[in-house]
Enzyme design. Structure first.
Site, PDB file in Angstrom:
ATOM      1  N   CYS A  87      -9.104   3.982   0.750  1.00 22.62           N
ATOM      2  CA  CYS A  87      -9.023   5.105   1.674  1.00 22.62           C
ATOM      3  C   CYS A  87     -10.222   6.019   1.443  1.00 22.62           C
ATOM      4  O   CYS A  87     -10.675   6.182   0.314  1.00 22.62           O
ATOM      5  CB  CYS A  87      -7.728   5.886   1.434  1.00 22.62           C
ATOM      6  SG  CYS A  87      -7.487   7.226   2.614  1.00 22.62           S
TER       7      CYS A  87
ATOM      8  N   CYS B  68      -8.066  12.403  -1.311  1.00 27.15           N
ATOM      9  CA  CYS B  68      -7.056  13.341  -1.835  1.00 27.15           C
ATOM     10  C   CYS B  68      -7.034  13.262  -3.358  1.00 27.15           C
ATOM     11  O   CYS B  68      -6.936  12.179  -3.925  1.00 27.15           O
ATOM     12  CB  CYS B  68      -5.675  12.988  -1.306  1.00 27.15           C
ATOM     13  SG  CYS B  68      -5.579  13.012   0.471  1.00 27.15           S
TER      14      CYS B  68
ATOM     15  N   GLY C 169      -4.377   3.949   2.716  1.00 28.53           N
ATOM     16  CA  GLY C 169      -5.161   4.235   3.909  1.00 28.53           C
ATOM     17  C   GLY C 169      -4.616   5.377   4.742  1.00 28.53           C
ATOM     18  O   GLY C 169      -3.464   5.788   4.597  1.00 28.53           O
TER      19      GLY C 169
ATOM     20  N   SER D  82       2.281   8.429   9.050  1.00 35.58           N
ATOM     21  CA  SER D  82       1.983   9.620   8.254  1.00 35.58           C
ATOM     22  C   SER D  82       0.477   9.854   8.248  1.00 35.58           C
ATOM     23  O   SER D  82      -0.303   8.943   7.998  1.00 35.58           O
ATOM     24  CB  SER D  82       2.477   9.400   6.821  1.00 35.58           C
ATOM     25  OG  SER D  82       2.072  10.469   6.015  1.00 35.58           O
TER      26      SER D  82
ATOM     27  N   ASN E 214       0.911  19.458   2.078  1.00 35.93           N
ATOM     28  CA  ASN E 214       0.654  19.550   0.630  1.00 35.93           C
ATOM     29  C   ASN E 214       0.056  20.866   0.137  1.00 35.93           C
ATOM     30  O   ASN E 214      -0.332  20.953  -1.033  1.00 35.93           O
ATOM     31  CB  ASN E 214      -0.246  18.412   0.139  1.00 35.93           C
ATOM     32  CG  ASN E 214       0.298  17.060   0.545  1.00 35.93           C
ATOM     33  OD1 ASN E 214       1.494  16.849   0.507  1.00 35.93           O
ATOM     34  ND2 ASN E 214      -0.567  16.174   0.973  1.00 35.93           N
TER      35      ASN E 214
ATOM     36  N   ASN F 119       3.717  12.238  -8.198  1.00 36.34           N
ATOM     37  CA  ASN F 119       3.705  11.060  -9.075  1.00 36.34           C
ATOM     38  C   ASN F 119       2.315  10.952  -9.682  1.00 36.34           C
ATOM     39  O   ASN F 119       1.371  10.639  -8.960  1.00 36.34           O
ATOM     40  CB  ASN F 119       3.949   9.782  -8.260  1.00 36.34           C
ATOM     41  CG  ASN F 119       5.304   9.782  -7.605  1.00 36.34           C
ATOM     42  OD1 ASN F 119       6.316  10.019  -8.259  1.00 36.34           O
ATOM     43  ND2 ASN F 119       5.329   9.535  -6.302  1.00 36.34           N
TER      44      ASN F 119
ATOM     45  N   CYS G 289       4.855   7.167  -4.378  1.00 36.66           N
ATOM     46  CA  CYS G 289       3.983   7.891  -3.459  1.00 36.66           C
ATOM     47  C   CYS G 289       2.646   8.213  -4.103  1.00 36.66           C
ATOM     48  O   CYS G 289       2.591   8.788  -5.173  1.00 36.66           O
ATOM     49  CB  CYS G 289       4.628   9.213  -3.071  1.00 36.66           C
ATOM     50  SG  CYS G 289       6.050   9.023  -2.052  1.00 36.66           S
TER      51      CYS G 289
HETATM   52  S1  SF4 Z   1      -2.951  10.359   0.001  1.00 34.00           S
HETATM   53 FE1  SF4 Z   1      -3.188   8.968   1.756  1.00 34.00          FE
HETATM   54  S2  SF4 Z   1      -4.909   9.824   2.904  1.00 34.00           S
HETATM   55 FE2  SF4 Z   1      -4.993  10.758   0.865  1.00 34.00          FE
HETATM   56  S3  SF4 Z   1      -6.393   9.431  -0.279  1.00 34.00           S
HETATM   57 FE3  SF4 Z   1      -4.298   8.684  -0.617  1.00 34.00          FE
HETATM   58  S4  SF4 Z   1      -3.983   7.064   0.886  1.00 34.00           S
HETATM   59 FE4  SF4 Z   1      -5.753   8.295   1.548  1.00 34.00          FE
END
Ligand code: SF4
Length: 374
Positions: free
Chosen positions: A95, A99, A150, A182, A212, A286, A329
């Protein structure tokens, strides 16, 4: 392919419409691959289990993608009427959103998955993946959540095509109301999903927003995408989203100790959400590998939730499953495929810059939910 696309393609190859329809149904409903169809038989290279939650990995064999692996999670959901199964699918390998709380972000974006590779995760889960606690696969996949590796809006055309296939009555037949996408909140992506939702048969498709954070300062710290798509734009996109049912948006909130879990943060989040009919899903963080933050303790989760409820916000808690096998998660991401390269359609590889667009909330995969109403 949807049934209509499949029949058209089969007829071009000299099959009758009837034979094509029968083959399509057999492929999706019974897992039988007709001799004249090309369906890659991706090896299921691993199935890790904690309790009844399992993560499975498909090793891709397509040209230019050999050895890359998708990750998906199967989550049994105990209900009063019996156990159902939720499948969390990946829309990309890796991804680009960056984040900071997410394991997948450590990989960077390696590859967009094609629609058929997304659908293949459902097909494999339904017909191929061994389930140690349910060998006969009696609990079919009822719900599908795009919360694995992703950001779906970063690959939205393939995700939308996959959804068109998954809802097809002659194939997988998953109701749109049982599918959730999502997103970290790309407003253009949300608009495209809104266009799909306006179509007959897709009105009840679910959208979840990975928020978040209580404000732009905190959100930009943990989700770099917020620079491009600040919270005010997100709110506008949500307010414009077509609403056909009473279903509330799901707003996900990964609760991270010392980052976004104070009473003031809670009040700010609730104020931000006031105009939006939504359910706030609190997800205890997590820890990813080498995480700078620990998981929150039970007391602080309970305190945050109670305060949200006191603020009049409908609130749920997502229970954590799969933490020990890196299937919870925000923990998806295969250690072995961490070459931070994006492999383009032509097979060429180039470095990917992390952290420009942002992140969707951690994969929602694991969900025992406790609801609290104001
Ligand atoms: S939380 Fe989702 S959008 Fe953010 S880096 Fe991880 S997989 Fe990508």
């Amino acid at each position: 392919m949807t049934r209509a696309q499949f029949v058209a393609a089969a007829r071009e190859r000299g099959r009758t419409a009837h034979a094509a329809l029968e083959a399509y149904r057999a492929l999706f409903r019974e897992g039988v691959v007709p001799a004249w169809c090309e369906v890659p038989d991706y090896p299921v290279t691993a199935t890790l289990v904690e309790g009844a939650t399992s993560k499975f990995v498909l090793r891709l064999t397509d040209a230019g993608m050999e050895g890359l692996e998708t990750e998906s999670v199967l989550i049994p959901m105990p209900r009063a009427s019996g156990t159902t199964t939720t499948l969390c699918v990946s829309s990309q390998i890796g991804c680009a959103m960056g984040c900071r709380f997410c394991e997948t972000a450590q990989m960077g974006l390696i590859k967009n998955l094609r629609a058929d590779q997304i659908v293949h995760q459902w097909w494999s889960a339904t017909h191929r993946v061994p389930r140690p606690t349910d060998p006969a696969r009696t609990h079919g996949v009822k719900n599908i959540v795009f919360m694995g590796m992703g950001e779906p809006t970063d690959n939205i055309d393939e995700v939308i095509q996959a959804i068109r296939v998954l809802v097809d009555h002659d194939g997988a037949g998953v109701p749109a109301s049982n599918i959730s996408i999502s997103t970290v909140g790309n407003p253009d992506g949300i608009r495209k999903i809104g266009e799909l939702v306006r179509e007959e048969g897709f009105h009840r498709l679910n959208l979840a927003l990975s928020l978040n954070a209580p404000n732009d300062r905190v959100r930009t710290e943990i989700m770099p995408v917020n620079r491009a798509w600040p919270m005010a734009r997100l709110k506008d996109a949500l307010l414009e989203f077509p609403r056909y049912s009473q279903a509330a948006f799901c707003v996900e909130y990964v609760l991270i100790p010392g980052v976004n879990d104070s009473d003031e943060h809670c009040d700010e989040v609730c104020a931000f959400l006031r105009e939006i009919r939504c359910s706030l899903n609190v997800i205890p963080y997590n820890p990813r590998r080498n995480s700078p933050w620990p998981a929150p303790d039970e007391l602080s989760v309970a305190r945050f939730m109670a305060r949200a409820v006191a603020n009049g916000q409908f609130t749920k808690r997502r229970g954590t499953k799969g933490r020990n096998v890196m299937a919870a998660c925000g923990q998806l991401g295969n250690e072995k495929i961490r070459a931070r390269r994006y492999i383009a359609e032509d097979g060429s590889a180039k470095p990917v810059s992390l952290g420009i667009p942002a992140a969707k909330p951690a994969s929602a995969a694991q969900t025992t939910q406790t609801e609290q109403r104001p």
